[in-house]
Motif scaffolding. Structure first.
Motif, PDB file in Angstrom:
ATOM      1  N   LEU A   1     -15.292  41.711 -95.462  1.00 32.46           N
ATOM      2  CA  LEU A   1     -15.740  40.675 -96.392  1.00 32.46           C
ATOM      3  C   LEU A   1     -14.766  40.525 -97.557  1.00 32.46           C
ATOM      4  O   LEU A   1     -14.462  39.409 -97.991  1.00 32.46           O
ATOM      5  CB  LEU A   1     -17.134  41.018 -96.918  1.00 32.46           C
ATOM      6  N   LEU A   2     -14.302  41.648 -98.071  1.00 30.84           N
ATOM      7  CA  LEU A   2     -13.368  41.586 -99.198  1.00 30.84           C
ATOM      8  C   LEU A   2     -12.049  40.948 -98.795  1.00 30.84           C
ATOM      9  O   LEU A   2     -11.425  40.252 -99.611  1.00 30.84           O
ATOM     10  CB  LEU A   2     -13.146  42.991 -99.756  1.00 30.84           C
ATOM     11  N   HIS A   3     -11.622  41.159 -97.579  1.00 33.39           N
ATOM     12  CA  HIS A   3     -10.397  40.520 -97.100  1.00 33.39           C
ATOM     13  C   HIS A   3     -10.539  38.993 -97.192  1.00 33.39           C
ATOM     14  O   HIS A   3      -9.606  38.289 -97.606  1.00 33.39           O
ATOM     15  CB  HIS A   3     -10.125  40.941 -95.649  1.00 33.39           C
ATOM     16  N   GLN A   4     -11.714  38.490 -96.832  1.00 31.87           N
ATOM     17  CA  GLN A   4     -11.955  37.041 -96.869  1.00 31.87           C
ATOM     18  C   GLN A   4     -12.169  36.553 -98.298  1.00 31.87           C
ATOM     19  O   GLN A   4     -11.540  35.581 -98.738  1.00 31.87           O
ATOM     20  CB  GLN A   4     -13.175  36.705 -96.021  1.00 31.87           C
ATOM     21  N   HIS A   5     -13.067  37.205 -99.030  1.00 32.38           N
ATOM     22  CA  HIS A   5     -13.442  36.698-100.349  1.00 32.38           C
ATOM     23  C   HIS A   5     -12.339  36.902-101.384  1.00 32.38           C
ATOM     24  O   HIS A   5     -12.160  36.064-102.277  1.00 32.38           O
ATOM     25  CB  HIS A   5     -14.744  37.350-100.812  1.00 32.38           C
ATOM     26  N   ASN A   6     -11.601  37.984-101.295  1.00 35.80           N
ATOM     27  CA  ASN A   6     -10.498  38.191-102.237  1.00 35.80           C
ATOM     28  C   ASN A   6      -9.366  37.189-102.016  1.00 35.80           C
ATOM     29  O   ASN A   6      -8.644  36.836-102.954  1.00 35.80           O
ATOM     30  CB  ASN A   6      -9.967  39.623-102.144  1.00 35.80           C
ATOM     31  N   PHE A   7      -9.227  36.747-100.780  1.00 31.84           N
ATOM     32  CA  PHE A   7      -8.242  35.686-100.522  1.00 31.84           C
ATOM     33  C   PHE A   7      -8.612  34.441-101.341  1.00 31.84           C
ATOM     34  O   PHE A   7      -7.751  33.822-101.983  1.00 31.84           O
ATOM     35  CB  PHE A   7      -8.196  35.349 -99.030  1.00 31.84           C
TER      36      PHE A   7
END
Length: 323
Positions: A71-77
């Motif tokens: 999730l962080l990979h997606q949202h931090n992008f």
């Protein structure tokens, strides 16, 4: 904690949801929805996207870490590349998650089975919904709505209780109309009467503290709410806020021009000067106040079963016992 039960299926609002909510509202500028900026919308996006973190996910640390990393990979992008903001760390999310777990684990339970057991013993169960029906994601004043279903049907989808098991559906509305945040409001009053309603009604948002916009009761919208919720009866609150007004208007229809702008069509009724505040008997209400309530009943086609005449629990007129 021995009485409060929370379903393990409940989705969590995590730090990246809150950051995304704040930044999205900021980017929209004058076109903002007017959210609470608490991350509710982005959390629902994850839920519908089948990637949300649920309360039960906190029980497996390895799986939780794996899901959060994805999730962080997606949202931090989005946070870094689109908004130019700082990323949210895995450590911050894990810390928030385990803060939730420490407090909520004792309350986690099978809510559906608990409710079913109550029904089988013929116990009385009260379901209470937050948000107004016209903030419903499907049937409300889109896009100025919340991120979930807020009509009576959400009891079935949200709690797992079949619609046949709902015996009585009470709709609660003020004796006038209010709205927090942005969105259409045909009967809004920006004059001394609107100020009277706001001040006497202490109209501030329960979550945000923002001043509520006030206006005449929109019966045309209320009729739609009665239909979409299959209401059995109405509860009219804050009747006392209308005390002292010379005339009171009820919006019964709209006139819509070629551009799509709507103008309310009002039915004017005489006000009352005898105070209704703290009155606990229907017969003791001023005649004009009773006539106002009777007109709402006639226009909506359902009875008014409860009337509130003040903020205290005792300042309530029960016209029909519900249970």
């Amino acid at each position: 904690t021995s009485k409060l039960k929370i379903s393990g299926n409940a989705h969590l609002i995590l730090p990246y949801h809150q950051e995304l909510d704040k930044l999205t509202e900021r980017r929209l500028g004058k076109n903002k929805v007017g959210t609470t900026k608490r991350g509710i919308g982005p959390a629902y996006e994850d839920k519908v996207g089948r990637r949300g973190i649920r309360l039960r996910d906190l029980l497996d640390e390895e799986q939780l870490t794996y899901k959060l990393e994805a999730l962080l990979h997606q949202h931090n992008f989005m946070l870094e590349q689109y908004y130019g903001a700082e990323p949210v760390t895995l450590q911050a999310c894990l810390a928030a998650s385990y803060d939730f777990l420490a407090e909520l684990k004792p309350m986690m339970g099978d809510v559906l089975s608990t409710l079913a057991s109550y029904r089988k013993t013929e116990a009385s169960v009260l379901f209470e919904g937050a948000q107004g029906a016209l903030l419903d994601i499907d049937h409300g004043t889109y896009p100025f709505v919340t991120s979930s279903n807020t009509t009576a049907g959400a009891i079935s989808s949200g709690c797992g209780v079949g619609p046949r098991y709902l015996d009585y559906i009470l709709g609660i509305t003020k004796a006038y109309t209010t709205r927090v945040g942005e969105g259409p409001f045909p009967t809004e009053l920006k004059d001394d009467v609107g100020l009277h309603l706001a001040e006497k009604g202490h109209e501030f948002g329960a979550t945000t503290g923002r001043a509520r916009r006030c206006g005449w009761l929109d019966v045309h919208a209320l009729q739609r709410v009665v239909e979409m919720n299959s209401l059995t009866g109405l509860c009219i609150t804050k009747l006392d806020v209308l005390d002292g007004l010379k005339e009171i208007a009820l919006c019964t229809d709209y006139e819509v021009d070629a551009a799509g702008s709507s103008t309310p069509v009002y039915e004017m009724m005489p006000g009352w000067y005898t105070p209704t505040e703290s009155v606990k008997s229907f017969t003791e209400l001023p005649q004009n106040a009773r006539a106002y309530l009777a007109r709402i009943e006639a226009l909506c086609g359902i009875p008014i079963d409860i009337i509130s005449t003040g903020p205290d629990r005792s300042e309530t007129i029960i016209k029909r016992t519900l249970i």
